[in-house]
Design a protein around this motif. Structure first.
Motif, PDB file in Angstrom:
ATOM      1  N   HIS A 180      44.558  82.269  11.335  1.00  3.45           N
ATOM      2  CA  HIS A 180      45.427  82.745  10.265  1.00  3.45           C
ATOM      3  C   HIS A 180      46.544  81.746   9.975  1.00  3.45           C
ATOM      4  CE1 HIS A 180      44.286  87.298  10.647  1.00  3.45           C
ATOM      5  NE2 HIS A 180      43.237  86.506  10.577  1.00  3.45           N
ATOM      6  N   GLN A 181      47.215  81.263  11.029  1.00  3.52           N
ATOM      7  CA  GLN A 181      48.304  80.327  10.763  1.00  3.52           C
ATOM      8  C   GLN A 181      47.783  78.994  10.245  1.00  3.52           C
ATOM      9  OE1 GLN A 181      50.798  78.918  13.969  1.00  3.52           O
ATOM     10  NE2 GLN A 181      52.504  78.495  12.594  1.00  3.52           N
ATOM     11  N   LEU A 182      46.586  78.622  10.671  1.00  3.36           N
ATOM     12  CA  LEU A 182      46.008  77.359  10.195  1.00  3.36           C
ATOM     13  C   LEU A 182      45.809  77.384   8.683  1.00  3.36           C
ATOM     14  CD1 LEU A 182      44.952  74.647  11.381  1.00  3.36           C
ATOM     15  CD2 LEU A 182      42.660  75.649  11.297  1.00  3.36           C
ATOM     16  N   THR A 183      45.473  78.545   8.128  1.00  2.00           N
ATOM     17  CA  THR A 183      45.314  78.634   6.666  1.00  2.00           C
ATOM     18  C   THR A 183      46.636  78.346   5.959  1.00  2.00           C
ATOM     19  OG1 THR A 183      45.759  81.028   6.590  1.00  2.00           O
ATOM     20  CG2 THR A 183      43.483  80.341   6.941  1.00  2.00           C
ATOM     21  N   ALA A 184      47.749  78.802   6.542  1.00  2.00           N
ATOM     22  CA  ALA A 184      49.067  78.527   5.950  1.00  2.00           C
ATOM     23  C   ALA A 184      49.445  77.061   6.109  1.00  2.00           C
ATOM     24  CB  ALA A 184      50.124  79.425   6.598  1.00  2.00           C
ATOM     25  N   ILE A 185      49.131  76.486   7.280  1.00  2.00           N
ATOM     26  CA  ILE A 185      49.410  75.067   7.518  1.00  2.00           C
ATOM     27  C   ILE A 185      48.679  74.206   6.490  1.00  2.00           C
ATOM     28  CG2 ILE A 185      49.010  73.164   9.131  1.00  2.00           C
ATOM     29  CD1 ILE A 185      51.211  74.815  10.177  1.00  2.00           C
ATOM     30  N   PHE A 186      47.447  74.556   6.211  1.00  2.00           N
ATOM     31  CA  PHE A 186      46.643  73.765   5.271  1.00  2.00           C
ATOM     32  C   PHE A 186      47.253  73.791   3.876  1.00  2.00           C
ATOM     33  CE2 PHE A 186      43.132  73.168   2.280  1.00  2.00           C
ATOM     34  CZ  PHE A 186      42.598  71.981   2.758  1.00  2.00           C
ATOM     35  N   GLU A 187      47.713  74.965   3.421  1.00  2.00           N
ATOM     36  CA  GLU A 187      48.327  75.056   2.098  1.00  2.00           C
ATOM     37  C   GLU A 187      49.569  74.184   2.011  1.00  2.00           C
ATOM     38  OE1 GLU A 187      47.052  76.524  -0.526  1.00  2.00           O
ATOM     39  OE2 GLU A 187      45.357  77.056   0.739  1.00  2.00           O
ATOM     40  N   GLY A 188      50.395  74.224   3.061  1.00  2.00           N
ATOM     41  CA  GLY A 188      51.605  73.409   3.052  1.00  2.00           C
ATOM     42  C   GLY A 188      51.319  71.927   3.069  1.00  2.00           C
ATOM     43  N   TRP A 189      50.235  71.553   3.722  1.00  2.00           N
ATOM     44  CA  TRP A 189      49.887  70.127   3.820  1.00  2.00           C
ATOM     45  C   TRP A 189      49.298  69.592   2.521  1.00  2.00           C
ATOM     46  CZ3 TRP A 189      44.818  68.106   3.635  1.00  2.00           C
ATOM     47  CH2 TRP A 189      44.727  66.737   3.900  1.00  2.00           C
ATOM     48  N   ILE A 190      48.402  70.344   1.900  1.00  2.00           N
ATOM     49  CA  ILE A 190      47.653  69.792   0.763  1.00  2.00           C
ATOM     50  C   ILE A 190      48.449  69.842  -0.543  1.00  2.00           C
ATOM     51  CG2 ILE A 190      46.495  71.945   0.071  1.00  2.00           C
ATOM     52  CD1 ILE A 190      43.995  70.269  -0.474  1.00  2.00           C
ATOM     53  N   THR A 191      49.356  70.803  -0.704  1.00  2.00           N
ATOM     54  CA  THR A 191      50.035  70.975  -1.995  1.00  2.00           C
ATOM     55  C   THR A 191      50.780  69.728  -2.464  1.00  2.00           C
ATOM     56  OG1 THR A 191      50.217  73.365  -1.675  1.00  2.00           O
ATOM     57  CG2 THR A 191      51.729  72.340  -3.253  1.00  2.00           C
ATOM     58  N   PRO A 192      51.668  69.115  -1.669  1.00  2.00           N
ATOM     59  CA  PRO A 192      52.359  67.918  -2.184  1.00  2.00           C
ATOM     60  C   PRO A 192      51.405  66.758  -2.445  1.00  2.00           C
ATOM     61  CG  PRO A 192      52.837  68.238   0.149  1.00  2.00           C
ATOM     62  CD  PRO A 192      52.146  69.471  -0.318  1.00  2.00           C
ATOM     63  N   ARG A 193      50.310  66.692  -1.730  1.00  2.00           N
ATOM     64  CA  ARG A 193      49.340  65.606  -1.942  1.00  2.00           C
ATOM     65  C   ARG A 193      48.593  65.789  -3.258  1.00  2.00           C
ATOM     66  NH1 ARG A 193      50.802  66.214   2.922  1.00  2.00           N
ATOM     67  NH2 ARG A 193      50.823  64.495   4.414  1.00  2.00           N
ATOM     68  N   VAL A 194      48.273  67.026  -3.593  1.00  2.45           N
ATOM     69  CA  VAL A 194      47.646  67.272  -4.903  1.00  2.45           C
ATOM     70  C   VAL A 194      48.623  66.929  -6.027  1.00  2.45           C
ATOM     71  CG1 VAL A 194      46.753  69.067  -6.433  1.00  2.45           C
ATOM     72  CG2 VAL A 194      46.031  69.007  -4.045  1.00  2.45           C
ATOM     73  N   LEU A 195      49.897  67.264  -5.865  1.00  2.00           N
ATOM     74  CA  LEU A 195      50.887  66.950  -6.902  1.00  2.00           C
ATOM     75  C   LEU A 195      51.098  65.448  -7.042  1.00  2.00           C
ATOM     76  CD1 LEU A 195      53.594  69.744  -6.467  1.00  2.00           C
ATOM     77  CD2 LEU A 195      51.487  69.731  -7.811  1.00  2.00           C
ATOM     78  N   GLN A 196      50.873  64.713  -5.975  1.00  2.00           N
ATOM     79  CA  GLN A 196      50.904  63.252  -6.100  1.00  2.00           C
ATOM     80  C   GLN A 196      49.706  62.766  -6.911  1.00  2.00           C
ATOM     81  OE1 GLN A 196      51.226  62.266  -1.860  1.00  2.00           O
ATOM     82  NE2 GLN A 196      53.270  61.427  -2.213  1.00  2.00           N
ATOM     83  N   LEU A 197      48.535  63.348  -6.682  1.00  2.00           N
ATOM     84  CA  LEU A 197      47.357  62.967  -7.466  1.00  2.00           C
ATOM     85  C   LEU A 197      47.543  63.323  -8.936  1.00  2.00           C
ATOM     86  CD1 LEU A 197      44.475  64.114  -5.050  1.00  2.00           C
ATOM     87  CD2 LEU A 197      45.214  61.774  -5.526  1.00  2.00           C
ATOM     88  N   LEU A 198      48.259  64.416  -9.209  1.00  2.00           N
ATOM     89  CA  LEU A 198      48.528  64.827 -10.590  1.00  2.00           C
ATOM     90  C   LEU A 198      49.699  64.060 -11.198  1.00  2.00           C
ATOM     91  CD1 LEU A 198      48.138  68.705 -10.159  1.00  2.00           C
ATOM     92  CD2 LEU A 198      46.541  67.140 -11.296  1.00  2.00           C
ATOM     93  N   LYS A 199      50.285  63.128 -10.415  1.00  2.00           N
ATOM     94  CA  LYS A 199      51.395  62.279 -10.854  1.00  2.00           C
ATOM     95  C   LYS A 199      52.654  63.082 -11.179  1.00  2.00           C
ATOM     96  CE  LYS A 199      48.261  58.691 -12.584  1.00  2.00           C
ATOM     97  NZ  LYS A 199      48.324  57.975 -11.298  1.00  2.00           N
ATOM     98  N   VAL A 200      52.777  64.244 -10.546  1.00  2.00           N
ATOM     99  CA  VAL A 200      54.008  65.028 -10.647  1.00  2.00           C
ATOM    100  C   VAL A 200      55.009  64.539  -9.612  1.00  2.00           C
ATOM    101  CG1 VAL A 200      55.001  67.339 -10.434  1.00  2.00           C
ATOM    102  CG2 VAL A 200      52.792  67.024 -11.572  1.00  2.00           C
TER     103      VAL A 200
END
Length: 454
Positions: free
Chosen positions: A188-208
């Motif tokens: 359960h906690q790993l699912t939350a860790i994954f969201e926190g990790w991937i979100t800023p990286r996706v926003l970098q790919l989107l050039k935000v």
């Protein structure tokens, strides 16, 4: 069907009559044939349209991909990330309407898009963009989930200063909203860790967000909630610095409240030809957080680790555990038996110690449960054996987790492993021999698998 057969046979019938019956005027025979062919063509067109319509109905896809029963889970959250979790039962999966698709085609999309850096941004769609209050800029995304009609949301906005202090340039704050952010269940906690990790990286790919940026995390307290109120298993600082302030950062990001890692739980069994780089990057972050190098394994080459669930009805009986021990001593690698180790992890054992113990396993075996998340720490080419009870027979997350991690996955019915002897030992022997064949090729040189005669 009878109509179609009669249409196919009608030319032969006409020819027979032409040869055996008295001749009729050619004009009459020509009109009879024309009418019959028109009728046959009409019936054929109606049949084709009916078949295509039935094929495209939702239940036609459901027959190919059975729906999974999901436990109810409602997660209302406030804007600041606090709120309550009104889930029912022990396991929480996404309670959503499943979209039934041909599994092989959608599995390919998950492998090629959802779990790759080049494709993950295709699941993020801008739903609003513009000016917010106080001349701030903001963007909100709707995020498509795997194999479900429901979507998650994330947002970005320009940050605010703390009073008279200046905003720190080149910084971003990610707010964690998942209700599992402090769960004592490792999955359960790993699912939350994954969201926190991937979100800023996706926003970098989107050039935000810019490529070089310092990311901090705001993990708010759960407040009045029914979920666990402890500190969790993983330390959030393994992703980056944590803070109690929500101001002073140039960028302000809200991560999705739920999402992608849960999609591994009840969705399709993945058929990726390789371990996607997105998942491997996430594993490297976890390895570093646990103090594991990842390229070095302290293993005997024949270590069979059993992760038990004492007191659970998913656990093997004492009789079956005894048979497992006896069979493991008969399955040989270069004339040396498998080494059976019992792993029982409690909350008192730090997660870094648990990870180090699992990292030395060549075969990880156990009943369905959070203990199999420790497959994360296995060296690629190792084996995961999941013992499934009837309730969790359709769950796919440990299979998918193993697949993404470059591991070989086996599953077996718990009921079959509880058969009387000698059937029980025969099944265990076949299972362990198959696993030993796999790990024999994982060593620096191939090892010979054999079975010691009792």
């Amino acid at each position: 069907l009878k109509v179609q057969l009669s249409c196919l046979m009608s030319p032969a019938i006409v020819v027979s009559r032409d040869l055996s019956e008295p001749s009729q005027p050619s004009q009459f025979r020509s009109r009879t044939k024309t009418v019959r062919y028109m009728l046959c063509g009409g019936f054929g067109l109606v049949g084709l349209v009916t078949f295509l319509a039935l094929y495209r109905l939702p239940w036609s896809n459901a027959a190919r991909l059975p729906d999974a029963e999901l436990p109810d889970a409602t997660v209302p959250l406030n804007n600041d990330g606090t709120g309550s979790d009104t889930r029912k039962g022990v396991l929480r999966g996404p309670s959503r309407q499943r979209i039934q698709r041909p599994w092989h085609r959608y599995s390919d999309r998950l492998c090629n898009d959802h779990w790759t850096w080049s494709g993950v941004t295709r699941f993020w769609t801008v739903v609003s963009s513009g000016d917010g209050p106080d001349d701030s800029k903001q963007i909100t995304w709707s995020i498509e989930r795997a194999n479900t009609s429901s979507k998650e949301s994330a947002s970005w906005s320009t940050g605010k200063a703390c009073g008279t202090s200046k905003i720190q340039k080149g910084t971003a704050l990610v707010v964690i909203q998942s209700p599992d952010r402090f769960s004592v269940n490792i999955w359960h906690q790993l699912t939350a860790i994954f969201e926190g990790w991937i979100t800023p990286r996706v926003l970098q790919l989107l050039k935000v967000l810019p490529p070089n940026i310092s990311v901090s995390y705001y993990v708010p307290a759960l407040g009045d909630s029914s979920v666990e109120k402890r500190s969790g298993i993983f330390d959030w600082q393994m992703l980056g610095p944590t803070t109690t302030q929500r101001c002073g950062f140039e960028h302000f990001v809200r991560a999705p409240g739920d999402g992608f890692l849960w999609d591994l739980a009840w969705d399709l069994p993945l058929c990726c030809a390789r371990a996607p780089e997105l998942w491997r990057d996430f594993q490297q972050v976890l390895y570093a957080g646990m103090g594991l190098k990842g390229d070095d394994q302290n293993s005997t080459g024949r270590s069979l680790c059993y992760v038990g669930r004492p007191g659970s009805d998913r656990e093997l009986s004492n009789s079956s555990l005894g048979a497992l021990k006896a069979v493991s001593e008969r399955v040989l690698l270069n004339n040396e038996p498998l080494i059976l180790r019992r792993l029982i992890f409690t909350r008192a054992i730090p997660i870094s110690v648990q990870a180090a113990r699992a990292h030395s396993c060549d075969i990880l075996m156990g009943p369905h449960g959070a203990g199999l998340v420790h497959a994360l720490w296995l060296y690629p080419g190792s084996v995961v054996i999941e013992i499934l009870d009837q309730e969790h027979h359709g769950a796919a997350y440990y299979r998918n987790l193993a697949h993404l991690s470059g591991l070989i996955y086996f599953k077996h019915s718990k009921a079959e492993l509880e058969h009387p002897e000698p059937m029980k030992s025969q099944m265990l022997e076949r299972l362990l021999v198959s696993a030993a064949e796999v790990i024999s090729n994982k060593a620096s040189s191939s090892l010979l698998v054999s079975v010691k005669q009792s």
